[in-house]
Motif scaffolding. Structure first.
Motif, PDB file in Angstrom:
ATOM      1  N   GLU A  34       0.846  -1.188   0.000  1.00  0.00           N
ATOM      2  CA  GLU A  34       0.000   0.000   0.000  1.00  0.00           C
ATOM      3  C   GLU A  34       0.883   1.241   0.000  1.00  0.00           C
ATOM      4  O   GLU A  34       1.923   1.267   0.664  1.00  0.00           O
ATOM      5  CB  GLU A  34      -0.918   0.026   1.220  1.00  0.00           C
ATOM      6  CG  GLU A  34      -2.017  -1.026   1.177  1.00  0.00           C
ATOM      7  CD  GLU A  34      -2.979  -0.898   2.344  1.00  0.00           C
ATOM      8  OE1 GLU A  34      -2.715  -0.064   3.244  1.00  0.00           O
ATOM      9  OE2 GLU A  34      -3.990  -1.624   2.360  1.00  0.00           O
ATOM     10  N   GLN A  35       0.468   2.238  -0.750  1.00  0.00           N
ATOM     11  CA  GLN A  35       1.202   3.494  -0.814  1.00  0.00           C
ATOM     12  C   GLN A  35       0.233   4.640  -0.498  1.00  0.00           C
ATOM     13  O   GLN A  35      -0.408   5.184  -1.405  1.00  0.00           O
ATOM     14  CB  GLN A  35       1.819   3.697  -2.206  1.00  0.00           C
ATOM     15  CG  GLN A  35       2.631   4.976  -2.335  1.00  0.00           C
ATOM     16  CD  GLN A  35       3.474   5.007  -3.586  1.00  0.00           C
ATOM     17  OE1 GLN A  35       4.635   4.623  -3.565  1.00  0.00           O
ATOM     18  NE2 GLN A  35       2.907   5.447  -4.699  1.00  0.00           N
ATOM     19  N   PRO A  36       0.087   5.010   0.786  1.00  0.00           N
ATOM     20  CA  PRO A  36      -0.836   6.078   1.173  1.00  0.00           C
ATOM     21  C   PRO A  36      -0.486   7.380   0.466  1.00  0.00           C
ATOM     22  O   PRO A  36       0.689   7.701   0.264  1.00  0.00           O
ATOM     23  CB  PRO A  36      -0.627   6.197   2.689  1.00  0.00           C
ATOM     24  CG  PRO A  36      -0.042   4.879   3.102  1.00  0.00           C
ATOM     25  CD  PRO A  36       0.793   4.441   1.944  1.00  0.00           C
ATOM     26  N   GLU A  37      -1.528   8.114   0.083  1.00  0.00           N
ATOM     27  CA  GLU A  37      -1.304   9.366  -0.655  1.00  0.00           C
ATOM     28  C   GLU A  37      -0.505  10.375   0.163  1.00  0.00           C
ATOM     29  O   GLU A  37       0.286  11.139  -0.381  1.00  0.00           O
ATOM     30  CB  GLU A  37      -2.650   9.966  -1.058  1.00  0.00           C
ATOM     31  CG  GLU A  37      -3.386   9.140  -2.101  1.00  0.00           C
ATOM     32  CD  GLU A  37      -4.679   9.793  -2.527  1.00  0.00           C
ATOM     33  OE1 GLU A  37      -4.918  10.947  -2.119  1.00  0.00           O
ATOM     34  OE2 GLU A  37      -5.455   9.156  -3.271  1.00  0.00           O
ATOM     35  N   GLY A  39       1.483   9.507   2.733  1.00  0.00           N
ATOM     36  CA  GLY A  39       2.538   8.812   3.457  1.00  0.00           C
ATOM     37  C   GLY A  39       3.848   8.844   2.701  1.00  0.00           C
ATOM     38  O   GLY A  39       3.986   9.523   1.680  1.00  0.00           O
ATOM     39  N   SER A 114      -3.318   1.947  -3.680  1.00  0.00           N
ATOM     40  CA  SER A 114      -4.215   2.762  -2.866  1.00  0.00           C
ATOM     41  C   SER A 114      -4.677   2.001  -1.623  1.00  0.00           C
ATOM     42  O   SER A 114      -4.851   0.778  -1.648  1.00  0.00           O
ATOM     43  CB  SER A 114      -5.436   3.187  -3.689  1.00  0.00           C
ATOM     44  OG  SER A 114      -6.373   3.869  -2.885  1.00  0.00           O
ATOM     45  N   VAL A 115      -4.897   2.725  -0.534  1.00  0.00           N
ATOM     46  CA  VAL A 115      -5.441   2.100   0.676  1.00  0.00           C
ATOM     47  C   VAL A 115      -6.940   1.849   0.517  1.00  0.00           C
ATOM     48  O   VAL A 115      -7.536   1.121   1.316  1.00  0.00           O
ATOM     49  CB  VAL A 115      -5.179   2.976   1.922  1.00  0.00           C
ATOM     50  CG1 VAL A 115      -3.692   3.120   2.178  1.00  0.00           C
ATOM     51  CG2 VAL A 115      -5.825   4.353   1.765  1.00  0.00           C
ATOM     52  N   ASP A 116      -7.555   2.435  -0.490  1.00  0.00           N
ATOM     53  CA  ASP A 116      -8.980   2.255  -0.772  1.00  0.00           C
ATOM     54  C   ASP A 116      -9.154   1.075  -1.724  1.00  0.00           C
ATOM     55  O   ASP A 116      -8.699   1.125  -2.868  1.00  0.00           O
ATOM     56  CB  ASP A 116      -9.535   3.527  -1.416  1.00  0.00           C
ATOM     57  CG  ASP A 116     -11.006   3.403  -1.796  1.00  0.00           C
ATOM     58  OD1 ASP A 116     -11.604   2.352  -1.532  1.00  0.00           O
ATOM     59  OD2 ASP A 116     -11.541   4.369  -2.374  1.00  0.00           O
TER      60      ASP A 116
END
Length: 280
Positions: A34-37, A39, A114-116
């Motif tokens: 996951e690559q948080p926007e 983060g 995305s985390v979503d």
């Protein structure tokens, strides 16, 4: 040029002569991240890794995924077993590095990171990747034809009933990499339902495609009720029953490992104190 085209070019431009499971395994290792926007930039950090660091990192990722979802990690073994080899060749590590660089620079994590779960389920990357990696002749030989996304959308719109309720199972005996279920999951989200509350049984005759189903089930957030099998449904029409047994066995092995590790963890905590004790 698409992400998968660049990955295929990097793989075939390497000196490694292994099978498709290697580049697919690299993309699978990246796709579960996951690559948080807001983060840290995961892609930037991985682009700075050496071939040896990448291999170590991917091994750690799969170990962690096994602790989180042991059954999915087990079913994904056809695309990750090569990482378990202790003596990877220089050619293999360089190919892993080249494929990683190509995928990240092309923006793979923008698609899968995305985390979503709704956003990271917009595309079935593995369907496109296998199409790029395999010739038309090879696909025909194993009866492999991936359903185009537009066709999958139409099929779901015509057949999926809006009265589908949590607890219902969906079954695809010729799932490919699971693309039809991606569309169903997206439709459920769009109509206010959670795919994790449904059951998903996927089967395909191709071991690599079936392994991709397991990885996609994690990426797309299909939840805990997932079964993945690899068989010819004409010869093994009830292979999903064995998949149920495999899932139970995976969780049993995880529980046994955790149980065995607890005493070792306690001993590790005590060791500094013991080593500091005086002997008289």
């Amino acid at each position: 040029m698409s992400i998968c085209q660049k990955v295929a070019r990097a793989w075939y431009g390497s000196r490694d002569r292994g099978g498709a499971e290697v580049p697919v395994g690299v993309i699978a290792s990246l796709a579960v991240l996951e690559q948080p926007e807001d983060g840290p930039e995961v892609s930037t950090r991985l682009l700075g890794f050496s071939p040896e660091q990448l291999v170590t990192h991917y091994r750690s990722l799969w170990a962690l995924l096994w602790l989180i979802r042991p059954e999915l990690a087990d079913w994904a073994r056809p695309v990750r077993s090569w990482l378990e080899q202790s003596d990877l060749s220089r050619e293999r590590m360089d190919a892993v590095h080249a494929v990683t660089q190509a995928a990240l620079k092309a923006g793979l994590l923008d698609v899968t990171g995305s985390v979503d779960p709704y956003r990271r389920s917009q595309v079935d990357v593995f369907s496109v990747l296998l199409t790029e990696l395999r010739s038309v002749g090879a696909s025909r030989a194993i009866g492999e034809f991936h359903t185009p996304p537009d066709a999958a959308d139409l099929m779901v719109s015509l057949t999926l009933q809006d009265e589908s309720r949590p607890g219902q199972w969906f079954y695809d005996p010729t799932a490919g990499t699971g693309g039809l279920f991606r569309v169903i999951a997206q439709h459920l989200r769009e109509t206010g339902r959670d795919p994790a509350e449904f059951g998903w049984s996927l089967n395909d005759v191709d071991p690599i495609a079936a392994a991709c189903c397991a990885v996609n089930a994690y990426i797309w957030g299909l939840g805990p009720r997932v079964l993945v099998a690899c068989s010819d449904v004409l010869e093994q029409p009830h292979r999903h029953v064995q998949a149920l047994e495999e899932r139970a066995a995976a969780f049993t092995r995880r529980a046994a490992l955790i149980s065995a590790a607890k005493p070792l963890a306690m001993l590790h905590k005590l060791l500094p104190d013991v080593s500091g004790m005086e002997t008289g």
